[in-house]
Design an enzyme around this catalytic site. Structure first.
Site, PDB file in Angstrom:
ATOM      1  N   TYR A 210       2.682  21.577  30.220  1.00 43.05           N
ATOM      2  CA  TYR A 210       1.730  22.373  29.446  1.00 43.05           C
ATOM      3  C   TYR A 210       0.377  21.664  29.313  1.00 43.05           C
ATOM      4  CZ  TYR A 210       3.941  26.721  28.640  1.00 43.05           C
ATOM      5  OH  TYR A 210       4.427  27.994  28.857  1.00 43.05           O
ATOM      6  N   HIS A 271       6.122  20.989  24.478  1.00 48.70           N
ATOM      7  CA  HIS A 271       4.948  21.787  24.856  1.00 48.70           C
ATOM      8  C   HIS A 271       4.094  22.194  23.642  1.00 48.70           C
ATOM      9  CE1 HIS A 271       6.899  21.720  28.627  1.00 48.70           C
ATOM     10  NE2 HIS A 271       7.591  22.839  28.556  1.00 48.70           N
ATOM     11  N   LEU A 415     -12.705  35.900  20.390  1.00 48.41           N
ATOM     12  CA  LEU A 415     -12.914  35.744  18.960  1.00 48.41           C
ATOM     13  C   LEU A 415     -12.998  37.127  18.346  1.00 48.41           C
ATOM     14  CD1 LEU A 415     -13.632  33.801  16.594  1.00 48.41           C
ATOM     15  CD2 LEU A 415     -16.018  34.080  17.257  1.00 48.41           C
TER      16      LEU A 415
END
Ligand code: NDP
Ligand code: BG6
Length: 516
Positions: A210, A271, A415
């Site tokens: 990851y 991860h 966002l």
């Protein structure tokens, strides 16, 4: 072009022919790199490691003089290894097919790939490998990378034999170790101790793939090179952080391994916790690997060990949908019928430092859920005295900003903001400022294994786990794992393909959080 010439290639190529093919020049001194994939006959080698090595070669990222060796007990010739790699290239990694001159490159690449059959606990068999490697290295400085893609119970035998019989005599020797790094603090410490009998810490590259994912690597860039994020990155503005991993398939084919580990060890302790550490760390002194890892360790050591009441565990059960019956976890023949191993877990974690005091970090990881995704979601606090709250009625949650970092699939950073709906009057909605990678960047995102292999070859340790990080990570999870197992906590059963146990929602609600 490749198909036309594959007869010759796959039926074996002499070392001299290979040297000709790659312009091997015994008179110059550039070091060679030999990459040995131990466990070459296995799933990970086939699906991830060899394709990643080819992709690096395709991008001209491998050193000029490299040789790849597969090592495993299975009997295989060089030609058979190449056939195996070629079949994966054709069938399973469609992204390679699109590249320019891809077939040609594959042909060149396969000429540099060889196979040696041996036992993992035989110094003699590794000495044979050493002799073969030396021939390829042609007397120049020889650097050697071993990738241990084997089950953990044979790590130490293989490390011992590789280091005693096949270490480089005049260059570096590095070993990439795949998870699991133990099952708890004790077994992990024992593994580290045993590895250190044969290797120095700086030779050990503990992989957490990851950390090689594009958006995880981008986390520090996002934070530390944009003025608008870092000032908000604290308890003052952030209400909660969510780390979500879900897969829309079960443990099919890996039940035997999985049952011994469970989702907490398989995904959360490594991860998700690694992402959390990168997310929450203080600004490192520099981008040097040790400076970054120092900051990550500090975060982990500032965290509270997990509590049973802050954890929900689940296991998927069979479910029939649209006439198709999806299996229960325990339908896997390699899993005991009465297994309590969690295939789902949700947890609330806390970092007791000045920056994060009181902010819940919620983790959720599960197999056989309704979707496949890995995301970091950052929910911000309410705007104090927000003039526009009435637009959202009593549902204030909807009025807060949320930053979403979608690690996969379809990488994106967006966002959520409140925005006026264009037109007369004043109505607001939630819209996204959206950085969608596929739309913004035309280049294919490299697989995590590519980045990590390249870093290991280049000696860049930033994305690998140091032993003190590992100890700190296990210290957080070990007491809880013991308690779950000793008390034989029964997981909450959830249907295959569902959103997981409702308990996860109650847990989140306890901390006034709604899962994103
Ligand atoms: P495999 O089970 O396929 O094992 C790899 C090879 O090791 C096999 O081909 C076999 O080769 C040898 N082997 C298997 N079992 C034994 C045994 N009991 N004794 C001796 N040799 C054995 O593993 P994977 O390729 O799936 O994974 C390799 C490593 O990577 C493991 O540590 C795994 O946990 C980790 N990992 C795997 C992932 C995956 O997606 N597969 C993801 C993340 C980590 P031979 O018989 O020819 O010697
Ligand atoms: C591995 C786990 O580490 O990561 C697997 O052992 C999981 O259970 C896999 O499926 C997920 O990786 P990715 O890169 O496909 O999200």
């Amino acid at each position: 072009p490749f198909k036309e010439s594959k007869g010759g290639l796959l039926s074996g190529t002499s070392l001299e022919e290979c040297k000709d093919a790659v312009g091997f020049d015994n008179n110059e001194n550039e070091p060679s790199v030999s990459i040995t994939v131990v466990g070459a006959s296995g799933d990970l080698a086939k699906k991830k490691i060899f394709p990643a090595l080819f992709a690096l070669y395709y991008e001209d990222c491998l050193p000029k003089h490299f040789t790849i060796y597969g090592y495993a007990r299975s009997k295989m010739t060089d030609a058979e290894l190449r056939t195996m790699m070629f079949v994966v290239y054709l069938d399973e990694v469609p992204m390679f097919i699109h590249g320019e001159n891809c077939d040609e490159k594959m042909e060149q690449f396969l000429k540099r790939c060889f196979y040696h059959s041996g036992q993992y606990d035989s110094e003699e068999n590794f000495a044979e490998l050493d002799r073969k490697l030396k021939k390829h290295e042609g007397g120049r400085v020889s650097n050697r990378l071993f990738y241990l893609s084997i089950p953990p119970n044979i790590f130490i035998d293989a490390v011992k034999c590789a280091s005693l019989s096949a270490s480089s005599g005049n260059g570096w020797t590095r070993v990439i170790v795949e998870k699991p790094f133990g099952r708890d603090s004790e077994s992990s410490a024992a593994l580290t101790k045993a590895l250190k009998n044969y290797l120095d810490e700086d030779q050990i590259f503990r992989i957490d793939h990851y950390l090689g994912k594009e958006l995880v690597e981008n986390l520090s860039v996002l934070r530390f090179s944009n003025l608008i994020f870092e000032p908000l990155w604290s308890r003052q503005y952030i209400r909660n952080v969510q780390l979500i991993f879900s897969e829309d398939f079960g443990t099919e084919g890996r039940g035997g391994y999985f049952d011994n580990y469970g989702i907490i060890r398989d995904i959360m302790q490594n991860h998700l916790l690694q992402i959390l550490a990168l997310f929450a760390m203080e600004t490192p002194v520099s981008l040097d690997a040790e400076d970054i890892r120092n900051e990550k360790v500090k975060v982990l050591r500032s965290m509270r060990p997990l509590q049973l009441e802050d954890m929900v565990v689940g296991q998927y059960k069979s479910h029939t949908k649209g006439g198709v019956t999806y299996p229960a976890y325990t339908d896997d023949k390699t899993v005991p019928k009465d297994s309590l191993t969690p295939t789902f877990a949700a947890a609330a974690l806390f970092i007791d430092n000045a920056r994060w005091d009181g902010v819940p970090f919620l983790m959720k990881a599960g197999k056989a859920l309704h979707s496949k995704r890995a995301e970091i979601r950052v929910q911000f606090r309410h705007v104090p005295g927000n003039l526009y709250n009435r637009n959202f009625g009593t549902d204030l949650d909807r009025a807060t900003n949320e930053l979403v970092i979608r690690v996969q699939p379809d990488e994106a950073i967006y966002l959520k903001i409140n925005n006026k709906i264009p037109g007369l009057g004043m109505r607001l909605d939630r819209s996204n400022l959206n950085l969608h990678y596929a739309a913004r960047y035309s280049k294919e995102i490299p697989d995590a294994y590519e980045r990590l292999l390249l870093d290991a070859i280049e000696g860049e340790r930033r994305l690998f786990i140091r032993s003190d990080e590992l100890n700190a990570a296990w210290a957080l999870f070990t007491p809880l794992l013991k308690e779950l197992e000793e008390k034989k906590i029964i997981p909450e059963y959830y249907p295959y393909g569902s959103r997981g146990p409702v308990g996860a929602h109650y847990l989140a609600a306890r901390y006034k959080v709604r899962w994103g």
